[in-house]
Motif scaffolding. Structure first.
Motif, PDB file in Angstrom:
ATOM      1  N   GLN A 122       0.800  -1.214   0.000  1.00  0.00           N
ATOM      2  CA  GLN A 122       0.000   0.000   0.000  1.00  0.00           C
ATOM      3  C   GLN A 122       0.840   1.275   0.000  1.00  0.00           C
ATOM      4  N   ALA A 123       2.125   1.141   0.297  1.00  0.00           N
ATOM      5  CA  ALA A 123       2.999   2.312   0.365  1.00  0.00           C
ATOM      6  C   ALA A 123       3.708   2.530  -0.971  1.00  0.00           C
ATOM      7  N   ARG A 124       4.124   3.768  -1.197  1.00  0.00           N
ATOM      8  CA  ARG A 124       4.902   4.089  -2.395  1.00  0.00           C
ATOM      9  C   ARG A 124       6.292   4.504  -1.943  1.00  0.00           C
ATOM     10  N   LEU A 125       7.249   3.636  -2.200  1.00  0.00           N
ATOM     11  CA  LEU A 125       8.619   3.886  -1.776  1.00  0.00           C
ATOM     12  C   LEU A 125       9.444   4.503  -2.898  1.00  0.00           C
ATOM     13  N   GLU A 126      10.269   5.472  -2.538  1.00  0.00           N
ATOM     14  CA  GLU A 126      11.167   6.089  -3.512  1.00  0.00           C
ATOM     15  C   GLU A 126      12.091   5.031  -4.100  1.00  0.00           C
ATOM     16  N   TYR A 182      16.374   7.455   2.050  1.00  0.00           N
ATOM     17  CA  TYR A 182      15.313   7.413   1.044  1.00  0.00           C
ATOM     18  C   TYR A 182      14.012   7.870   1.692  1.00  0.00           C
ATOM     19  N   SER A 183      12.951   7.956   0.906  1.00  0.00           N
ATOM     20  CA  SER A 183      11.665   8.402   1.431  1.00  0.00           C
ATOM     21  C   SER A 183      10.545   7.502   0.930  1.00  0.00           C
ATOM     22  N   ALA A 184       9.378   7.624   1.566  1.00  0.00           N
ATOM     23  CA  ALA A 184       8.215   6.831   1.180  1.00  0.00           C
ATOM     24  C   ALA A 184       6.952   7.633   1.427  1.00  0.00           C
ATOM     25  N   ASP A 185       5.927   7.364   0.604  1.00  0.00           N
ATOM     26  CA  ASP A 185       4.618   7.986   0.781  1.00  0.00           C
ATOM     27  C   ASP A 185       3.761   6.992   1.546  1.00  0.00           C
ATOM     28  N   ILE A 186       3.418   7.336   2.794  1.00  0.00           N
ATOM     29  CA  ILE A 186       2.623   6.463   3.652  1.00  0.00           C
ATOM     30  C   ILE A 186       1.265   7.113   3.891  1.00  0.00           C
ATOM     31  N   GLY A 187       0.239   6.621   3.232  1.00  0.00           N
ATOM     32  CA  GLY A 187      -1.097   7.173   3.419  1.00  0.00           C
ATOM     33  C   GLY A 187      -1.187   8.647   3.099  1.00  0.00           C
TER      34      GLY A 187
END
Length: 227
Positions: A82-86, A143-148
């Motif tokens: 469900q997450a979008r990871l860089e 790195y970064s990630a888009d969580i919700g």
């Protein structure tokens, strides 16, 4: 803060156990002999887990079964999807990969402890061969990630933890994101024989010396059950 911690768990999903829940029911035994063998292995794995640390309480588990089938593992893998990871390759870097058949089928035990100051999650997995994850790749140290819908940034460094077991490794990750909150997670992995212990310590500030003390206790348990 909760989203930031969830993001940290995403970067360490092989351990799972970041979400609380009831232990999964054991699968029916195929035979009496298989049941006895399975029970013995389950008891050994449970004995390798840490006792409840002072000032904390059990928040999850202990859950015992095939690593890939544990509720905690499944929840971790679902969170990653469900997450979008860089950098998607960093989601399970330096951890046991539950997507691999041999790891997914391996007997395992997971437990988690919690207190106002943070949490500890531990897994012990029995593998037929001396498998140990590779070190964290350089590109996964930041790195970064888009969580919700919220961006969480990670910065990880290797820790000079005194050697434990046959192989060992430790990292400290700082995650920043929601409302400028920051959380730290200390991760430790130790192998003794065919047992691999993975532990996450989450809090606003994780002190390396405290992490090393927990690692020493965990390694002593591994040594006791592998004699």
């Amino acid at each position: 803060m909760l989203k930031a911690i969830s993001g940290i768990c995403l970067s360490m999903t092989a351990l799972a156990g970041c979400s609380s829940g009831e232990a999964a029911a054991p699968a029916p035994a195929a035979s009496a002999a298989a049941s006895q063998s399975s029970s013995a292995e389950a008891a050994r794995l449970r004995a390798a887990l840490l006792p409840v640390p002072e000032g904390m309480q059990i928040s999850y588990g202990p859950e015992v079964g095939a690593f890939g089938s544990l509720k905690s593992t499944q929840q971790g893998l679902a969170a990653v999807r469900q997450a979008r990871l860089e950098r998607p390759e960093c989601a399970g870097a330096a951890q046991l990969d539950a997507a691999k058949p041999d790891v997914a089928k391996a007997p395992a035990a997971v437990i988690a402890f919690a207190a106002d100051r943070g949490s500890i999650t531990q897994a012990v997995v029995s593998l037929p061969s001396a498998t140990f994850p590779d070190p964290l790749p350089q590109q996964c140290t930041t790195y970064s990630a888009d969580i919700g819908g919220s961006k969480v940034s990670y910065k990880t460094r290797a820790l000079p933890m005194p050697a434990k077991g046959d192989q060992s490794r430790a990292y400290l990750t700082t995650a920043t994101g929601v409302k400028k909150n920051a959380a730290q997670i200390g991760s430790v992995m130790i192998r003794r024989g065919t047992l691999i212990m993975s532990m996450l310590v989450v809090g606003r500030q994780v002190k390396p010396n405290g992490l090393y003390e927990l690692a020493t206790l965990a390694d002593q348990n591994l040594a006791r059950v592998t004699r």
